[in-house]
Write an enzyme that holds these catalytic residues in place. Structure first.
Site, mmCIF file in Angstrom:
data_model
loop_
_atom_site.group_PDB
_atom_site.id
_atom_site.type_symbol
_atom_site.label_atom_id
_atom_site.label_comp_id
_atom_site.label_asym_id
_atom_site.label_seq_id
_atom_site.Cartn_x
_atom_site.Cartn_y
_atom_site.Cartn_z
ATOM 1 N N CYS A 165 -19.356 -6.259 3.536
ATOM 2 C CA CYS A 165 -18.664 -5.037 3.931
ATOM 3 C C CYS A 165 -17.351 -4.998 3.150
ATOM 4 O O CYS A 165 -16.789 -6.050 2.835
ATOM 5 C CB CYS A 165 -18.380 -5.054 5.439
ATOM 6 S SG CYS A 165 -17.468 -3.607 6.023
ATOM 7 N N CYS B 214 0.833 -1.207 0.000
ATOM 8 C CA CYS B 214 0.000 0.000 0.000
ATOM 9 C C CYS B 214 0.872 1.263 0.000
ATOM 10 O O CYS B 214 1.848 1.361 0.752
ATOM 11 C CB CYS B 214 -0.907 0.004 1.227
ATOM 12 S SG CYS B 214 -2.029 1.415 1.246
ATOM 13 N N CYS C 231 0.202 4.655 7.008
ATOM 14 C CA CYS C 231 -0.435 4.576 8.326
ATOM 15 C C CYS C 231 0.535 3.885 9.291
ATOM 16 O O CYS C 231 0.930 2.733 9.049
ATOM 17 C CB CYS C 231 -1.733 3.781 8.232
ATOM 18 S SG CYS C 231 -2.799 4.351 6.885
ATOM 19 N N ARG D 228 -17.928 -2.783 17.883
ATOM 20 C CA ARG D 228 -17.169 -4.011 17.624
ATOM 21 C C ARG D 228 -15.842 -4.021 18.359
ATOM 22 O O ARG D 228 -15.034 -3.097 18.232
ATOM 23 C CB ARG D 228 -16.925 -4.196 16.122
ATOM 24 C CG ARG D 228 -16.210 -5.520 15.831
ATOM 25 C CD ARG D 228 -16.092 -5.811 14.349
ATOM 26 N NE ARG D 228 -17.380 -5.717 13.716
ATOM 27 C CZ ARG D 228 -17.600 -5.078 12.552
ATOM 28 N NH1 ARG D 228 -16.613 -4.504 11.919
ATOM 29 N NH2 ARG D 228 -18.812 -5.035 12.051
ATOM 30 N N CYS E 69 0.271 0.137 10.399
ATOM 31 C CA CYS E 69 -0.144 -0.886 9.441
ATOM 32 C C CYS E 69 1.035 -1.634 8.819
ATOM 33 O O CYS E 69 1.894 -1.030 8.172
ATOM 34 C CB CYS E 69 -0.987 -0.248 8.352
ATOM 35 S SG CYS E 69 -1.541 -1.470 7.145
ATOM 36 N N CYS F 11 -19.331 1.790 8.527
ATOM 37 C CA CYS F 11 -18.566 1.131 9.585
ATOM 38 C C CYS F 11 -17.339 2.011 9.801
ATOM 39 O O CYS F 11 -16.517 2.161 8.892
ATOM 40 C CB CYS F 11 -18.163 -0.268 9.131
ATOM 41 S SG CYS F 11 -17.039 -1.096 10.275
#
Ligand code: SF4
Length: 344
Positions: A150, A75, A79, A282, A82, A210
């Site tokens: 999702c 990616c 972040c 969650r 990550c 979400c």
């Protein structure tokens, strides 16, 4: 013979009743108001959160959601938490988008194990037109199995959100991660406003949102309050709110962060429940490190959804058997329906 009427009158006592529905505090939420909740005595906070929870989720079930990385690694974003960011040396190998058959097999296995929602994650900054076309095929296939769908694919343009909605996408995950003031310390390849823009496109397309965050990234208590205030003040607030405890992966910039105190994590769950009473809160990443007692406190604080399956994208998660045992021990039931009812 003496009857009950002969007994001395009971002394007046103060009953600690759960607040009635109308008394549930409402937003908009200032950071100070959220902070005041976080600072409450622990038992008072959990009592309030449980009361709000029962008022909105009387059935008391736990949603099981399985997350699959359909396109892993490489990616271009940075972040700090990550392991899939290309610039961090974490040992994660970049892979291309999975084939439809592979994804369907994984979704079937998740459904057979009891999951009702299947989330597909792809490590993109933003999907291209051809990526969205391929993911739309995945969404249709998974939806065809009777699962809620999702996806989390990075930043979305309005037309991409509409395309995914047309394919049957129920939820789009896009986390705010932390408070706006701390966001630049975690990632600088995009802005907080970019996140909010994607969330707006998702809403406008009619997809449920979400959206949550991560704690244990070196943030202050005020940042934690700021994250919850941001989430709770989205209009409407997200239908699903994942609260993650950072999994410190070697090779990421946040690998050496101090872990959050487990009771502070429980407080975050409780405050998410109080400020977003109808959301599925969650209990997400970090469960493997928590142990059963902390997870039990999180359920008491109002968590009613977990990620279910042995892997969370590329990090570990409690195995399915351990989760089944835990729910059984606690007398909790798995949610059976994929209907998006009033409380979902
Ligand atoms: S969290 Fe998502 S956007 Fe950020 S680096 Fe990882 S895969 Fe990329």
């Amino acid at each position: 013979m003496m009857g009950v009427n002969d007994l001395p009158a009971a002394k007046a006592v103060t009953l600690h009743r759960p607040p009635a529905r109308a008394e549930v505090p409402r937003g908009p939420w200032s950071v100070a108001a959220v902070q005041a909740l976080l600072d409450k005595p622990f038992n008072d906070l959990l009592f309030e959160a449980q009361a709000v929870h029962r008022a909105h989720f009387p059935e008391g079930d736990i949603e099981l959601a399985t997350l699959l990385s359909v396109k892993t690694g490489g990616c271009p974003e940075n972040c700090g938490y990550c392991p899939q960011a290309a610039e961090f040396d974490t040992g994660v190998k970049a892979q291309k988008l999975m084939e439809v058959d592979e994804v369907v097999r994984a979704a079937q296995a998740a459904r057979d194990a009891g999951a009702t929602r299947f989330c597909m994650g792809a490590a993109w900054r933003a999907p291209k037109d051809r990526d969205v076309e391929k993911v739309a095929v995945l969404v249709e296939a998974v939806k065809g199995l009777g699962l809620q769908t999702c996806a989390t694919l990075g930043m979305l343009k309005p037309q991409h959100a509409q395309q995914l909605k047309a394919a049957g996408l129920d939820y789009y995950n896009h986390n705010l991660d932390t408070a706006p003031e701390y966001y630049g310390d975690i990632v600088d390849t995009r802005t907080y406003q970019d996140r909010l823009d994607t969330l707006a496109h998702v809403r406008a397309a009619g997809i449920s949102v979400c959206c949550g965050g991560i704690v244990g990234m070196g943030e202050t208590p005020v940042h934690r309050a700021g994250l919850i205030a941001q989430l709770a003040n989205l209009d409407p607030y997200p239908e699903s709110v994942p609260i993650n405890s950072l999994v410190r992966v070697p090779g990421t910039p946040l690998a050496d962060s101090d872990p959050i105190d487990p009771l502070d994590f429980v407080r975050m769950i409780a405050v998410a429940r109080i400020t977003m009473p109808k959301a599925r809160v969650r209990l997400s990443a970090g469960r493997q490190q928590m142990g059963e007692a902390v997870q039990a406190l999180c359920f008491l604080a109002g968590a009613n959804s977990i990620f279910y399956g042995d892997k969370l994208l590329v990090t570990g998660n409690p195995d399915v058997e351990a989760d089944v045992q835990l729910l059984r021990k606690l007398g909790l039931r798995a949610r059976q329906t994929t209907e998006q009812g009033a409380c979902a």
